[in-house]
Design a protein around this motif. Structure first.
Motif, PDB file in Angstrom:
ATOM      1  N   THR A 152      -0.417   5.237  -4.218  1.00  0.00           N
ATOM      2  CA  THR A 152      -0.599   4.157  -5.183  1.00  0.00           C
ATOM      3  C   THR A 152      -1.640   3.149  -4.702  1.00  0.00           C
ATOM      4  O   THR A 152      -1.770   2.919  -3.489  1.00  0.00           O
ATOM      5  CB  THR A 152       0.734   3.425  -5.431  1.00  0.00           C
ATOM      6  N   PRO A 153      -2.351   2.523  -5.622  1.00  0.00           N
ATOM      7  CA  PRO A 153      -3.181   1.374  -5.260  1.00  0.00           C
ATOM      8  C   PRO A 153      -2.379   0.081  -5.272  1.00  0.00           C
ATOM      9  O   PRO A 153      -2.929  -0.988  -5.056  1.00  0.00           O
ATOM     10  CB  PRO A 153      -4.237   1.362  -6.360  1.00  0.00           C
ATOM     11  N   GLY A 154      -1.082   0.200  -5.533  1.00  0.00           N
ATOM     12  CA  GLY A 154      -0.250  -0.980  -5.705  1.00  0.00           C
ATOM     13  C   GLY A 154      -0.259  -1.435  -7.150  1.00  0.00           C
ATOM     14  O   GLY A 154      -0.716  -0.726  -8.056  1.00  0.00           O
ATOM     15  N   GLY A 155       0.264  -2.619  -7.377  1.00  0.00           N
ATOM     16  CA  GLY A 155       0.320  -3.129  -8.735  1.00  0.00           C
ATOM     17  C   GLY A 155       0.599  -4.615  -8.741  1.00  0.00           C
ATOM     18  O   GLY A 155       0.824  -5.212  -7.698  1.00  0.00           O
ATOM     19  N   SER A 156       0.493  -5.236  -9.850  1.00  0.00           N
ATOM     20  CA  SER A 156       0.352  -4.537 -11.114  1.00  0.00           C
ATOM     21  C   SER A 156      -1.102  -4.288 -11.518  1.00  0.00           C
ATOM     22  O   SER A 156      -1.358  -3.637 -12.522  1.00  0.00           O
ATOM     23  CB  SER A 156       1.058  -5.327 -12.228  1.00  0.00           C
ATOM     24  N   SER A 157      -2.049  -4.798 -10.734  1.00  0.00           N
ATOM     25  CA  SER A 157      -3.470  -4.600 -11.064  1.00  0.00           C
ATOM     26  C   SER A 157      -4.027  -3.341 -10.412  1.00  0.00           C
ATOM     27  O   SER A 157      -5.168  -3.316  -9.950  1.00  0.00           O
ATOM     28  CB  SER A 157      -4.283  -5.829 -10.630  1.00  0.00           C
ATOM     29  N   GLY A 158      -3.211  -2.270 -10.417  1.00  0.00           N
ATOM     30  CA  GLY A 158      -3.635  -1.049  -9.742  1.00  0.00           C
ATOM     31  C   GLY A 158      -4.840  -0.392 -10.372  1.00  0.00           C
ATOM     32  O   GLY A 158      -5.722   0.119  -9.683  1.00  0.00           O
ATOM     33  N   GLN A 385       2.178  -0.121   3.748  1.00  0.00           N
ATOM     34  CA  GLN A 385       0.970   0.547   3.306  1.00  0.00           C
ATOM     35  C   GLN A 385       1.255   1.376   2.058  1.00  0.00           C
ATOM     36  O   GLN A 385       2.406   1.609   1.697  1.00  0.00           O
ATOM     37  CB  GLN A 385       0.413   1.417   4.437  1.00  0.00           C
ATOM     38  N   PRO A 386       0.209   1.826   1.339  1.00  0.00           N
ATOM     39  CA  PRO A 386       0.423   2.548   0.087  1.00  0.00           C
ATOM     40  C   PRO A 386       1.348   3.758   0.237  1.00  0.00           C
ATOM     41  O   PRO A 386       1.321   4.465   1.253  1.00  0.00           O
ATOM     42  CB  PRO A 386      -1.001   2.982  -0.292  1.00  0.00           C
ATOM     43  N   TRP A 387       2.147   3.983  -0.786  1.00  0.00           N
ATOM     44  CA  TRP A 387       3.129   5.049  -0.827  1.00  0.00           C
ATOM     45  C   TRP A 387       2.802   5.975  -2.005  1.00  0.00           C
ATOM     46  O   TRP A 387       1.798   5.774  -2.698  1.00  0.00           O
ATOM     47  CB  TRP A 387       4.537   4.470  -0.951  1.00  0.00           C
ATOM     48  N   ALA A 388       3.612   6.996  -2.253  1.00  0.00           N
ATOM     49  CA  ALA A 388       3.345   7.969  -3.320  1.00  0.00           C
ATOM     50  C   ALA A 388       3.166   7.256  -4.649  1.00  0.00           C
ATOM     51  O   ALA A 388       3.933   6.359  -5.004  1.00  0.00           O
ATOM     52  CB  ALA A 388       4.481   8.978  -3.405  1.00  0.00           C
TER      53      ALA A 388
END
Length: 471
Positions: A152-158, A385-388
Motif C-alpha cells: 500500500t502507499p498508505g491512505g487516505s491520499s494513496g 512501513q507499507p503493508w499488503a
C-alpha cells in the motif's frame, strides 16, 4: 525531450515553458501517455480527463507564447484526490453511494488551482470516505505503491502519492484528516504538507466529516513545488471563517525564512506505543542531519497526552462517518470494515462528541504554550512501513499486535491540534522502501516549516530518487 518530461518538477516545467524549450501541450500529452501505460500497475488514477487536460494545456501554451502566463503553475499537470470536487469530473469519495455523482462546479481550492493555469489531469483513488489508512474501495479496488505495487502507499491520499511518485504529474492535491498527507508521502518518498487549520480556505466540497480537523493537503517531489502550490492556494475567503485567522497569503519569500538556530523537540516514540526499529534508526539519522544543519535538536517528554488525543479522534471519526452515511442513504452498500465503524459512530452520545471537541480546544491551548519556546517537533511519519495493499492495517508492529490506528499514532493529534505538519523523506529501509518523517510547527507557522524543510533538503536531497520500474 518528451520522453523524460515526466521527471521534471513544477519549477523546472515553468522555466522550460518560459524559455520556449517545452510546451504544456507536449508535456501534458507525454504524461497522459505515461498514465495510460503505467496506471494499470498501480490503480492510482481512477478518472482521466484527457480532453479537458489537453484543452487546458493548449490554453496555457497560448499564454506562454503571448508572454501572459498566469504564474509558476501555469501549464503544470496535477491530479486531484477523489474526495475533492472538480467540476465536470466524478466525485465519488470512493463510495458506491456516490458512483454517479458529478458536480458541475469546482470547490474553492480546486478552483484556485485551476485559476493558476495548472492542467487538471484527473482524480486519484481513496479509501471509502477517506477514513482508513490504506487505499481500497468497492468501486475502484486497491492502489499499489510504485516502490512495490503489491504494497500500500498508505491512505487516505494513496492515489495522490502513487501518482506523483510514478511521474503522473509533479504535484497533487489531497486531504488530511488524521495524517493522510504525511504518512502516504513517507511511504512513497515525497514531500507532503498538511497546512494548519484554515490556511487553505475551503468551500463547496463534501460535508466536513471530521469537523475542522480535515484540511486540503499538498504533494510534490520537492519543498519548492509544495511551497509554490501553497502560495497559490493560501488566500483567505470569508466563506471559511478559519481562513480569516491569516492576514495574507503566503509568499515564496516567506518559505525561505526560519530562525537562525531552530529549536526542535525530537520524539522518536510515543510512550509505549510500538514503532518499527528501522524507522526510529532512520529518524535518528534525520535528527543528526538537522543538528549538522545548525538546528538545536533535543529529546524530552511528550508535551501532551497522546492517549487522550487518540480517544478524542476515536470519537470524532466514527461519528462523522455515521453522519455522512445516513445522509447518503444508509450503510448497506459501504465497505464491510466501515459498517462496524458506522455502528460505533451511531452509538456515540452527543455528550461524548462534545467532550472530544472540548479536548481539541484544550490541546490547542497546550500546544500554543509549547510553541512559545520551540520551533518544531520531529517524529516519524508512521509507526510501520507499507503493508499488503489489500489489507486494512498492519496487525503487527515491531513484533507486537497492533490495532487499526497503531500505525498512525504520530499524525492524528496534529489534526486535533490544528497545526501544520510537513512530511519529508528519510532513508530507504532494508527492503528499498521509503521511510518518512514529519516536522510539526506552531499554528500559523506553515511557511517556517517549509523553510525548515528546505534546510533539510539541502543536506539530504532526494528529488532524483525514483522507484524501480518507474524511473
Amino acid at each position: 525531450m518528451t520522453e523524460a518530461v515526466w521527471r521534471l518538477s513544477a519549477t523546472d516545467l515553468h522555466r522550460a515553458y518560459t524559455s520556449g524549450k517545452l510546451s504544456p501541450v507536449d508535456v501534458t500529452r507525454a504524461i497522459l501517455d505515461r498514465i495510460a501505460a503505467l496506471n494499470p500497475k498501480l490503480n492510482a488514477v481512477v478518472h482521466v480527463d484527457a480532453n479537458g487536460a489537453m484543452r487546458a494545456a493548449e490554453e496555457s501554451a497560448a499564454r506562454y507564447r503571448n508572454g501572459a502566463a498566469y504564474g509558476a503553475l501555469d501549464g503544470v499537470p496535477a491530479t486531484i484526490k477523489d474526495s475533492l470536487v472538480v467540476g465536470g469530473m466524478p466525485a465519488t469519495w470512493g463510495s458506491l453511494l456516490l458512483k454517479t455523482n458529478k458536480p458541475p462546479v469546482d470547490e474553492l481550492p480546486v478552483a484556485r488551482l485551476r485559476q493558476t493555469g495548472a492542467v487538471l489531469l484527473g482524480k486519484t483513488n481513496v479509501p471509502e470516505f477517506t477514513v482508513q489508512g490504506y487505499t481500497h474501495n468497492l468501486l475502484f479496488g486497491a492502489t499499489g505503491n510504485p516502490w512495490n505495487p503489491d504494497l500500500t502507499p498508505g491512505g487516505s491520499s494513496g492515489g495522490a502519492v502513487s501518482a506523483v511518485a510514478a511521474g503522473f504529474g509533479p504535484i497533487a492535491l489531497g486531504t488530511d484528516g488524521g495524517g493522510s498527507t504525511r504518512r502516504p508521502a513517507g511511504h512513497t518518498g515525497l514531500v507532503g504538507l498538511k497546512p494548519g487549520t484554515g490556511r487553505i480556505a475551503r468551500h463547496g466540497g463534501f460535508p466536513e466529516i471530521y469537523n475542522d480537523l480535515e484540511v486540503v493537503g499538498l504533494f510534490g517531489r520537492s519543498v519548492e513545488d509544495v511551497a509554490t502550490t501553497l502560495c497559490a492556494l493560501s488566500a483567505s475567503d470569508p466563506r471559511d471563517r478559519h481562513s480569516l485567522s491569516y492576514d495574507r497569503a503566503i509568499t515564496l519569500e516567506d518559505t525561505h525564512r526560519h530562525p537562525a538556530r531552530p529549536r526542535i523537540l525530537y520524539l522518536p516514540r510515543f510512550g509505549g506505543n510500538p514503532v518499527e526499529p528501522e524507522i526510529v534508526a532512520a529518524i535518528d539519522s534525520v535528527a543528526e542531519t538537522l543538528r549538522r544543519a545548525g538546528c538545536v535538536v533535543e529529546t524530552r517528554a511528550l508535551p501532551f497526552d497522546i492517549d487522550a488525543a487518540t480517544a478524542a479522534l476515536a470519537t470524532l471519526m466514527p461519528t462523522g462517518l455515521a453522519m455522512i452515511v445516513d445522509r447518503l442513504g444508509g450503510p448497506e452498500r459501504i465497505t464491510p470494515a466501515l459498517q462496524a465503524m458506522y455502528e460505533t459512530g451511531k452509538g456515540i452520545t452527543g455528550a461524548a462528541y462534545l467532550a472530544a471537541l472540548n479536548h481539541a480546544v484544550v490541546l490547542r491551548a497546550q500546544m500554543a504554550k509549547f510553541f512559545r519556546d520551540w520551533d518544531a517537533i520531529l517524529t516519524p511519519a508512521a509507526a510501520a512501513q507499507p503493508w499488503a495493499k489489500d489489507k486494512v492495517y498492519p496487525e503487527m508492529i515491531d513484533g507486537r499486535e497492533a490495532g487499526p490506528r497503531a500505525h498512525a499514532i504520530y499524525t492524528g493529534w496534529v489534526n486535533l491540534a490544528g497545526l501544520p505538519g510537513l512530511g519529508l523523506p528519510a532513508d530507504l529501509d532494508g527492503n528499498g522502501m521509503p521511510i518518512g518523517f514529519q516536522l510539526i510547527g506552531g499554528y500559523g507557522r506553515d511557511a517556517m516549516l517549509l523553510a525548515l524543510g528546505r534546510r533539510y533538503e539541502k543536506q539530504a536531497p532526494w528529488a532524483d530518487r525514483w522507484p524501480p520500474g518507474f524511473d
